[in-house]
Every structure is written in C-alpha cells, then in structure tokens.
Design a protein around this motif. Structure first.
Motif, PDB file in Angstrom:
ATOM      1  N   CYS A  71      12.619  29.476  12.231  1.00  0.00           N
ATOM      2  CA  CYS A  71      12.511  28.466  12.149  1.00  0.00           C
ATOM      3  C   CYS A  71      13.020  27.851  12.332  1.00  0.00           C
ATOM      4  N   SER A  75      11.607  24.208  14.428  1.00  0.00           N
ATOM      5  CA  SER A  75      11.942  22.789  14.588  1.00  0.00           C
ATOM      6  C   SER A  75      13.218  21.789  15.124  1.00  0.00           C
ATOM      7  N   SER A  96       9.578  27.769   1.458  1.00  0.00           N
ATOM      8  CA  SER A  96       8.447  28.074   1.183  1.00  0.00           C
ATOM      9  C   SER A  96       7.797  29.538   1.538  1.00  0.00           C
ATOM     10  N   HIS A 114      13.491  27.833   4.579  1.00  0.00           N
ATOM     11  CA  HIS A 114      12.320  27.366   5.938  1.00  0.00           C
ATOM     12  C   HIS A 114      12.659  26.035   6.387  1.00  0.00           C
ATOM     13  N   TRP A 116      11.240  22.815   9.196  1.00  0.00           N
ATOM     14  CA  TRP A 116      10.077  22.162   9.493  1.00  0.00           C
ATOM     15  C   TRP A 116      10.104  20.856  10.290  1.00  0.00           C
ATOM     16  N   ASP A 129       4.019  22.288  10.564  1.00  0.00           N
ATOM     17  CA  ASP A 129       5.185  23.509  11.073  1.00  0.00           C
ATOM     18  C   ASP A 129       4.932  23.917  12.215  1.00  0.00           C
ATOM     19  N   TYR A 152      -1.716  23.656  10.859  1.00  0.00           N
ATOM     20  CA  TYR A 152      -0.298  23.268  10.714  1.00  0.00           C
ATOM     21  C   TYR A 152       0.268  22.052  11.267  1.00  0.00           C
ATOM     22  N   HIS A 164       5.501  24.677   0.807  1.00  0.00           N
ATOM     23  CA  HIS A 164       6.318  23.344   1.093  1.00  0.00           C
ATOM     24  C   HIS A 164       6.929  22.798   0.112  1.00  0.00           C
TER      25      HIS A 164
END
Length: 658
Positions: A71, A75, A96, A114, A116, A129, A152, A164
């Motif tokens: 992840c 990001s 998450s 997580h 994002w 995300d 998302y 989230h």
C-alpha cells in the motif's frame, strides 16, 4: 502509457510518467483521474512482500520497475505524481479492514497497517486508495486478484470511514469524527455494498448475538437484486473462519423488491462469520461479496431442522412480478403456521393468467405422498395451493409458474414458503385423492368451457351431513356434462369386506335444467372423495376434464345411493320424489318427476302405474313396491313411441340390510 512500454524505454521515474499520462488533461480532476487509473492498471499488490516471502518494495522507482508494491508503494507514487503536475496531495496512514482483518479485532493494541491518499480538488479534500482500486487479495489461494474498482476514487468520506480509519482525525473529513472503538464496531462493507445501493438496516454493528438461538439481518436496496449468504463457524482458538460452510437450512432468506431479510438459526453454539452476497436481478455474473458480520450464538433453539432451499430465498421471489405474480397471502418474511388440522392455504394474486406447479418438501415426505398433500386451483386472477401436512415440523412449499397459454414455456420459481406444523400432522388416511388433476375447483378450464356462477368456488368441499349439491351455470347449449365420483379408501373397503354395496356412480345424480347444472352427491361413508367434472361438445367423442372437487365427509351415517340413471334421462329431467334409489318392500311410494316433452310417464312396479301431470307440469302418482327387486321409471315422447327407461330403483328384500 502502459508500464511495459515505459520499461522498454527505461523510464521508471514517477515524475516523468506523471507528465506523460496527464498531457491531455484539462483540469485538476482529470489529472488526478489519469494518475489514479494508471496506478490501478499498472501496479499489482505485492502479496509476497506483505507475507514476508520476499523483501517489500516501497520506493516509487522499485514499484514502477517491478510492477508490484504494498500500500505504501501505491501511496508514495501517487504523492510524487500529483506533486509533479501541481496537485496538492498527502499520504494518509491508518487502519483498514483489509487483509488479516476480521470483525472484533481490537485495533488499538497494534500499529496502523495501511496507507492511502488525500488530494485537494475543486476547493476541498478528497480521498482515494489506488491499492484497493487495483484489485483484491484472496488469502485462501494466496493470490492477488486484479480487478479495477472505481469506488475508491474520491470516495464519499461517510462511506470511506467504514473501511479506512486515519491516524489523524482530520483526515476522516467528517463533520462529526468517530473514535477507533466506533470504527471497530462498524460492519465490514465492501465497495459492492455501496455501488449496488444497499443499506444495512439490522444490525447496526458488526456483531449480532442470537436471542433464543435466533437472529435477523435486514438489508434494503434501491433496485431489484439477487441475494445469497454464507455462514461459517469460527475456530475457537485462532478466530479464523472454518473452511466448511454451515448447512444452508439454518437460514431463511426472503427477498423483496426493496431488499432482503435473513433469519438465522445457527445449528450449534459458537461464533460464526456471516458473509452476504448480492448482484443485480437478471445479471448472470457471479454474486458479489457485500458485507461481513459476526454472529455469536450462546445457545441454539431446540426445534426441528429446516428443509433445504436450493432456490436461496424464502417468501415471494423478487422476480415474481416479472412472471405475472403481483402479491401473496403469506407475508414474505413470515413462517406460515399450519392450523391444528394440519392444513393451510397459499394464494398468489396474478396480473395475467398463469399455469402453476408446486413442490412440497419434508424429510419424511416421499414423492408419492407429497403429491397427495397438494390440491391446486388455477383461476384467471389467482393461484391457490391447498396444503396438507402429515408430519410435525417444517416444510418447504416451492411454487413455479409460466404463462397459461405458453404450453412450451418453462416454469419459473416465484416463491418458496416455509410452513410449520406444530401438531402431529393430518392423518394419512385423509390426504387428497391420488388421482386429482391440477384443475381443482372452478378456474381457467371451467371458464373456457362457458361454466360460471359456481355455488362452491373453492377446490375443497366439506360434507358435515355426507351430502351436498354443487350448482353452476352453462352458457353453451351444446355442452354435455358428465360427473365421476371416486375414492381410493372406499374401493379398498369394498374389496376387504367383500361388501355387496353400490358402486360410487350410484352416489351422484346430475340434473341439467335450462342453463343450470346441479350435481347432487351423497357419499356412502366417511372419507375423502374426488368429484370430477367432464364436458364434451358433439361431435367430440371423448369427455375432457373440466375440474375436480375434493369432497371430505366425517358423517358416520351411510349415505343412500341415487337411482340408476339411463341415457334417456336428459336435459330438463328433474327427480323430485323419491330421491333415494333404494326403496322399502311392501310399501307405497310417491313419485314426482319432471320430464320435458314426455307424452306418458309410467312406473313399472308389481303393477304398472301411469303418472299424471299436474298444473306445475310435474308427473306424479303412487306405486306399491310389493316384493319385486327393481322398479323402473319410464317415459314416451309421443303416443306411438316405446317407453324408454329413465331410471331404476332397487327394492330391498325383507331380510336384506344396506
């Protein structure tokens, strides 16, 4: 530009790629969209890195070069690309409900897992995300399932918070932020839950505790959907859901045009994982996972097991309206309680004429017996299923229909009803006759034949005195009516006892005057009988079935037979006296009868007696039975024609008994 083309050119810089993929963008929103879509289609989740099977790739260049990342890789690339093209972007860390999460996990005891992004667009912050937009992980097979998920991208904060939870409260972007404890209690809802327009009505938290071994889940929908569920018991040590799914008979799923209702009765105490699935009605694709809940069952309900339902939902199906069914007598979410007599009725209201077949299922009920538990009535505006329950417990009644005139069409399931018989059930000796047709009671067949104004409009007729008169009108002057009485139990008793009793044909009498038809019935003993009505229009040779009645008598008095009728007894002939077909010996009997167009009517007893016509055009007179065994009622239609036998009466011997 795809990652393979960039790889061939040796381009792994997020800044360079950002400039290329946003060249045609006209505003900030289109730039963000181009970046997010490129990430979703060109980077896969690094499951091996997450599981520790290989080093995690997190720097933008490594992720772009290999085409895989966790992840933080997604990001960080999103952050660099946005900043390169002048878009304000932030990385957001938090918790998450993704890999490794299950309802009830206490998140405060572990670090957030997580990352994002938040982007500034059109004067406000938006959430996205790309990692979750690229696909999902199947932990059963340890594989990444590539599937683009547009949900998302700039997700509504009130929906994003369900899965989230940011470390910094600011990034919830909610007017009223929630706590981590509140986040833990929110039911796990997937993107499909929102894209299908669902709302979870009950429960409001992830965990449900059964009450007396039972609980209910309700979901509303904006459109007509197909629903399903999956229930698995959790391992008491690991908390993970077991591989084997719990028997589907522990749940009652009812679906309507407004959503679904699921009544759960877990088979044993424990903790269960409940997954809900849905898809648009008529869509042939796979059902989409939409929600996960946890069910805690301290104690199970001590009751009979539920019948399996291969058609998934209970009650009237959400597709029933398409197939012509607009309503039902049974509320879709209810179990139909069978009365103490062991019988019940299900009525479907229709918007057009339909044909119906039904299936009744119980663990102890075989096919032949189940057939004798159903009596169907098919009319232009409704379908009626009369049901008998010979055993205690739960039954599944499934109803299938097709358009009435579409003889080649296939039957479609429109409803599955759960019936509950709390008593011992109806005695098997009083089930419906084995030879009844699908045409019970007045309906489409009788209507097509021109029959109307039935005195008995249902399929079932109770005879408290052992007798009845069923009347109706016939608009066709050419239609000939025939009636047949049958009973399996009566025939068996005759064979067993070797009784010299009369055939059942002597226990019905048909009278046809003008347009009115009367079928008189006097049954010989208690039991269940089939009264079949048939019709033909010359030159048609064979009689075609019009409808069946189920006659039920509890009267212990033996019903007398009617006289034996011959072909000369035609339309307009009415027997007024005597109605019984068995006369006492050595007695005077009054005869009164109407015979249209007759010139002479006589009774042939020990002596011939010519009846006289009164002012009401009724032939009447008295005859002495004497010691003969049979008396004939005869008539002639002209002065010269021979006397034709209308009917005969039996005379008892002095020593004989019925």
């Amino acid at each position: 530009m795809a990652r393979e083309q960039l790889k061939d050119q040796g381009v792994f810089s997020s800044q360079s790629i950002a400039r290329v993929i946003t060249q045609g963008a006209r505003n900030e929103l289109e730039k963000i969209r181009a970046i997010w879509v490129w990430l979703c289609h060109n980077i896969e989740y690094d499951l091996d890195g997450y599981l520790g099977l290989s080093p995690k790739l997190s720097t933008p260049e490594e992720v772009i070069k290999t085409g895989r990342g966790v992840c933080s890789g997604f990001s960080s690339i999103c952050l660099e690309m946005c900043r390169e093209v002048g878009i304000q972007c932030e990385e957001v860390s938090g918790y998450s409900k993704g890999i490794g999460h299950w309802p009830g996990h206490r998140l405060a005891d572990k670090p957030s897992d997580h990352m994002w992004n938040a982007v500034w667009v059109k004067g406000q912050w938006g959430l996205l995300d790309a990692c979750w937009g690229a696909g999902t992980v199947n932990m059963d097979t340890k594989t990444f399932v590539k599937r683009f998920d547009d949900f998302y991208f700039l997700t509504e904060p009130i929906e994003f918070i369900n899965s989230h939870f940011p470390d910094e409260e600011t990034w919830q972007l909610l007017d009223t932020p929630i706590s981590l404890e509140q986040f833990e209690l929110i039911p796990l809802k997937t993107s499909a839950f929102y894209t299908l327009g669902l709302t979870l009505l009950q429960p409001t938290q992830y965990k449900i505790t059964t009450d007396d071994g039972e609980t209910t889940v309700s979901v509303s929908s904006c459109g007509q959907l197909t629903f399903a569920y999956e229930l698995r018991q959790r391992d008491s040590e690991t908390g993970a859901a077991r591989q084997n799914e719990v028997d589907g008979s522990c749940g009652l799923l009812s679906v309507t045009q407004q959503g679904m209702n699921l009544r759960l009765l877990p088979p044993e105490p424990g903790t269960y994982e409940l997954k809900l699935f849905a898809r648009t009605e008529g869509d042939s694709g796979t059902l989409l996972w939409v929600c996960t809940l946890e069910v805690e069952c301290p104690a199970v309900q001590q009751s009979q097991s539920l019948p399996a339902n291969p058609y998934l939902s209970w009650g009237l199906g959400s597709n029933a309206g398409v197939h012509g069914v607009k309503g039902c007598s049974v509320p879709s979410q209810d179990t139909l309680e069978v009365c103490e007599r062991g019988e019940c009725e299900v009525v479907l209201h229709t918007s057009r004429p339909l044909m119906m077949v039904c299936e009744l299922i119980h663990p102890e009920l075989d096919f032949a017996l189940a057939k004798r538990c159903l009596a169907l009535q098919i009319t232009a505006e409704q379908l009626v299923c009369n049901v008998l329950c010979p055993y205690k417990g739960y039954y599944r009644l499934s109803v299938f229909v097709r358009d009435y005139d579409d003889g080649s069409g296939s039957f479609q399931n429109v409803g599955n009803f759960l019936l509950r018989c709390r008593g011992l059930g109806v005695n098997q000796n009083v089930l419906y006759p084995p030879d009844i047709s699908p045409w019970c009671g007045p309906g489409m067949r009788t209507q097509a034949a021109g029959l109307s104004q039935f005195s008995h409009t249902g399929a079932l007729v109770n005879l408290p005195q052992g007798r009845c008169n069923i009347t109706f009108h016939c608009t066709s002057s050419q239609l000939q009516i025939h009636a047949v009485l049958s009973a399996e139990s009566y025939q068996k008793n005759k064979e067993k006892l070797n009784q010299a009793s009369f055939p059942l044909s002597r226990h019905i009498l048909l009278t046809f005057t003008d347009s009115k038809v009367t079928v008189s019935v006097c049954v010989p003993q208690p039991g269940v009988y089939r009264l079949g009505l048939y019709g033909r229009t010359p030159p048609q040779q064979d009689y075609a079935p019009l409808c069946d009645y189920v006659l039920r008598s509890v009267c212990n008095r033996c019903g007398e037979p009617f006289p034996c009728v011959y072909s000369a007894w035609g339309k307009g002939c009415v027997l007024l006296e005597p109605r019984g077909g068995v006369l006492a010996p050595q007695s005077w009997v009054c005869f009164r009868v109407r015979v249209p167009a007759a010139q002479r009517v006589s009774v042939l007893a020990e002596q011939r007696v010519d009846l006289k016509m009164n002012k009401s055009r009724v032939w009447e007179g008295k005859a002495f039975t004497g010691n003969i065994t049979q008396i004939k009622l005869t008539a002639a239609t002209s002065d010269t024609s021979d006397m034709a036998v209308l009917m005969t009466f039996d005379v008892l011997n002095l020593e004989s008994k019925l």
